[in-house]
Design a protein around this motif. Structure first.
Motif, mmCIF file in Angstrom:
data_model
loop_
_atom_site.group_PDB
_atom_site.id
_atom_site.type_symbol
_atom_site.label_atom_id
_atom_site.label_comp_id
_atom_site.label_asym_id
_atom_site.label_seq_id
_atom_site.Cartn_x
_atom_site.Cartn_y
_atom_site.Cartn_z
ATOM 1 N N TRP A 1 0.816 -1.216 0.000
ATOM 2 C CA TRP A 1 0.000 0.000 0.000
ATOM 3 C C TRP A 1 0.851 1.269 0.000
ATOM 4 C CZ3 TRP A 1 0.184 3.238 4.364
ATOM 5 C CH2 TRP A 1 0.835 2.707 5.485
ATOM 6 N N GLU A 2 2.162 1.137 0.237
ATOM 7 C CA GLU A 2 3.051 2.289 0.218
ATOM 8 C C GLU A 2 3.781 2.451 -1.112
ATOM 9 O OE1 GLU A 2 5.228 2.968 4.049
ATOM 10 O OE2 GLU A 2 4.600 0.913 4.453
ATOM 11 N N LYS A 3 3.436 1.613 -2.095
ATOM 12 C CA LYS A 3 4.136 1.628 -3.375
ATOM 13 C C LYS A 3 3.242 2.076 -4.524
ATOM 14 C CE LYS A 3 6.643 -2.471 -1.780
ATOM 15 N NZ LYS A 3 6.950 -3.902 -2.068
ATOM 16 N N THR A 4 2.194 2.813 -4.222
ATOM 17 C CA THR A 4 1.231 3.192 -5.267
ATOM 18 C C THR A 4 1.833 4.099 -6.327
ATOM 19 O OG1 THR A 4 0.484 5.018 -3.853
ATOM 20 C CG2 THR A 4 -0.758 2.939 -3.741
ATOM 21 N N CYS A 5 2.914 4.781 -6.010
ATOM 22 C CA CYS A 5 3.539 5.703 -6.973
ATOM 23 C C CYS A 5 4.880 5.186 -7.461
ATOM 24 C CB CYS A 5 3.720 7.082 -6.338
ATOM 25 S SG CYS A 5 2.183 7.878 -5.858
ATOM 26 N N GLY A 6 5.150 3.902 -7.240
ATOM 27 C CA GLY A 6 6.427 3.323 -7.612
ATOM 28 C C GLY A 6 7.202 2.916 -6.373
ATOM 29 N N LYS A 7 8.359 2.332 -6.572
ATOM 30 C CA LYS A 7 9.158 1.852 -5.444
ATOM 31 C C LYS A 7 10.595 2.335 -5.549
ATOM 32 C CE LYS A 7 10.735 -2.281 -3.010
ATOM 33 N NZ LYS A 7 10.843 -3.751 -3.037
ATOM 34 N N HIS A 8 11.063 2.911 -4.480
ATOM 35 C CA HIS A 8 12.469 3.280 -4.347
ATOM 36 C C HIS A 8 13.212 2.062 -3.798
ATOM 37 C CE1 HIS A 8 16.042 5.141 -2.557
ATOM 38 N NE2 HIS A 8 15.816 6.187 -3.325
ATOM 39 N N SER B 1 4.469 12.774 -6.474
ATOM 40 C CA SER B 1 3.230 12.031 -6.686
ATOM 41 C C SER B 1 2.653 11.538 -5.368
ATOM 42 C CB SER B 1 3.488 10.846 -7.620
ATOM 43 O OG SER B 1 3.919 11.283 -8.896
ATOM 44 N N ARG B 2 3.520 11.097 -4.468
ATOM 45 C CA ARG B 2 3.042 10.606 -3.176
ATOM 46 C C ARG B 2 2.409 11.732 -2.357
ATOM 47 N NH1 ARG B 2 7.286 7.265 0.123
ATOM 48 N NH2 ARG B 2 5.373 6.476 1.112
ATOM 49 N N ARG B 3 3.022 12.918 -2.420
ATOM 50 C CA ARG B 3 2.460 14.041 -1.662
ATOM 51 C C ARG B 3 1.147 14.517 -2.276
ATOM 52 N NH1 ARG B 3 -0.142 16.999 0.413
ATOM 53 N NH2 ARG B 3 0.301 18.691 1.882
ATOM 54 N N ILE B 4 1.043 14.498 -3.592
ATOM 55 C CA ILE B 4 -0.204 14.890 -4.250
ATOM 56 C C ILE B 4 -1.329 13.941 -3.837
ATOM 57 C CG2 ILE B 4 -1.358 15.042 -6.498
ATOM 58 C CD1 ILE B 4 1.289 16.126 -7.639
ATOM 59 N N GLU B 5 -1.000 12.660 -3.650
ATOM 60 C CA GLU B 5 -1.994 11.689 -3.184
ATOM 61 C C GLU B 5 -2.642 12.132 -1.866
ATOM 62 O OE1 GLU B 5 -1.322 7.097 -4.570
ATOM 63 O OE2 GLU B 5 -0.301 7.790 -2.754
ATOM 64 N N LEU B 6 -1.858 12.762 -0.996
ATOM 65 C CA LEU B 6 -2.375 13.148 0.316
ATOM 66 C C LEU B 6 -3.414 14.264 0.241
ATOM 67 C CD1 LEU B 6 0.590 13.106 2.876
ATOM 68 C CD2 LEU B 6 -1.038 11.307 2.290
ATOM 69 N N GLU B 7 -3.528 14.924 -0.910
ATOM 70 C CA GLU B 7 -4.569 15.934 -1.077
ATOM 71 C C GLU B 7 -5.949 15.278 -1.124
ATOM 72 O OE1 GLU B 7 -4.038 19.357 -1.027
ATOM 73 O OE2 GLU B 7 -2.085 18.586 -0.370
#
Length: 292
Positions: A181-188, A247-253
């Motif tokens: 669930w923490e990889k919705t915008c890709g994986k580092h 992208s991850r921060r935009i998700e939090l909107e």
């Protein structure tokens, strides 16, 4: 003024592209807390197991093993730059494995930091050791140190005790590695889970604090900071990771996604939503931001 790669609508999440030492030299600002996940320098052609498949663990040119002398010089350089931007009562967390953590510890002492704890993060779901020649690698270490030996630091003892079943929390944390669930915008390749960052942020800085991450990566520090009502500056050289962080921060909107993350953390006893999550309406009401 330093141009930002991305700035959130309410200015609580800022990304800047560039080397952390060079970027920090261009402004003056004091942070309340620092989390750093520097290169471990372990990408030497090894292999591991992920989802039942054998994979190479090489992460990039930035993680290629180096000499002990160069490792010490690298850690001293970035720690010195970060120290100059910490408030007198600020603390720093630095993660690592045996590949780099002993060098980090020596440079912290050389610069006058006081080491408070060395957290052992024991992963509840580590990958197997496919060589069968060593014990399975299942831990990472996180050094916690304060800038000054004589100036007290902030520690939310009561909250840590509450989240630990009303018992004193120890320096061994049983927490899982990153979830799907923490990889919705890709994986580092070295992405840290929100559970780890959320715990150390709540433990060591108050709401509305400013947090610096000099090796921002996928931006997990910033996501955890914003979920918990703190503000964030992330420095990162690689554009692909900056794009992922944005992208991850935009998700939090999306309030639904934000609430889902908070509930997951609460369910796993990482946070207490009712008492400890404070979302600032305006970061600018608290701080002047000189780098944007």
């Amino acid at each position: 003024m330093i141009p930002s790669f991305y700035k959130s609508p309410n200015n609580d999440f800022t990304l800047i592209q560039g080397d952390c030492v060079e970027t920090l030299s261009k402004f003056k600002f004091g942070f309340d807390m620092v989390f750093a996940d520097p290169p471990y320098f372990l990408s030497g052609g090894g292999i591991s197991c992920q989802s039942g498949k054998i994979v190479c663990v090489d992460k990039g040119a930035w993680d290629i093993p180096t000499t002990p002398e160069d490792l010490d010089a690298f850690n001293l350089r970035w720690l010195l730059a970060v120290r100059e931007h910490m408030k007198d009562n600020a603390t720093i967390w630095v993660s690592g494995t045996h590949h780099n953590i002993f060098s980090v510890q020596q440079q912290l002492l050389k610069l006058g930091f006081k080491i408070l704890n060395v957290i052992t993060w024991a992963k509840t779901n580590p990958p197997p050791n496919i060589s069968c020649r060593y014990f399975t690698f299942s831990t990472e270490f996180i050094i916690w140190a304060r800038k000054s030996p004589k100036i007290p630091h902030y520690y939310n003892y009561s909250l840590m005790k509450e989240l630990n079943g009303n018992k004193q929390m120890t320096d061994v944390w049983q927490l899982p590695a990153i979830g799907k669930w923490e990889k919705t915008c890709g994986k580092h390749p070295t992405q840290k889970p929100l559970s780890v960052l959320a715990r150390l942020i709540q433990a060591s800085c108050e709401p509305n604090a400013w947090i610096l991450d000099p090796f921002s990566g996928s931006g997990t520090t910033g996501i955890a900071a914003n979920l918990l009502g703190r503000s964030y500056l992330g420095l990162e050289k690689e554009e692909e990771y900056l794009i992922m962080s944005r992208s991850r921060r935009i998700e939090l909107e999306d309030t639904k996604i934000r609430w889902e993350y908070l509930k997951r953390l609460e369910k796993n006893k990482i946070i207490s939503i009712s008492d400890n999550v404070i979302v600032s309406e305006s970061v600018e009401a608290y701080y002047n931001i000189p780098w944007i």
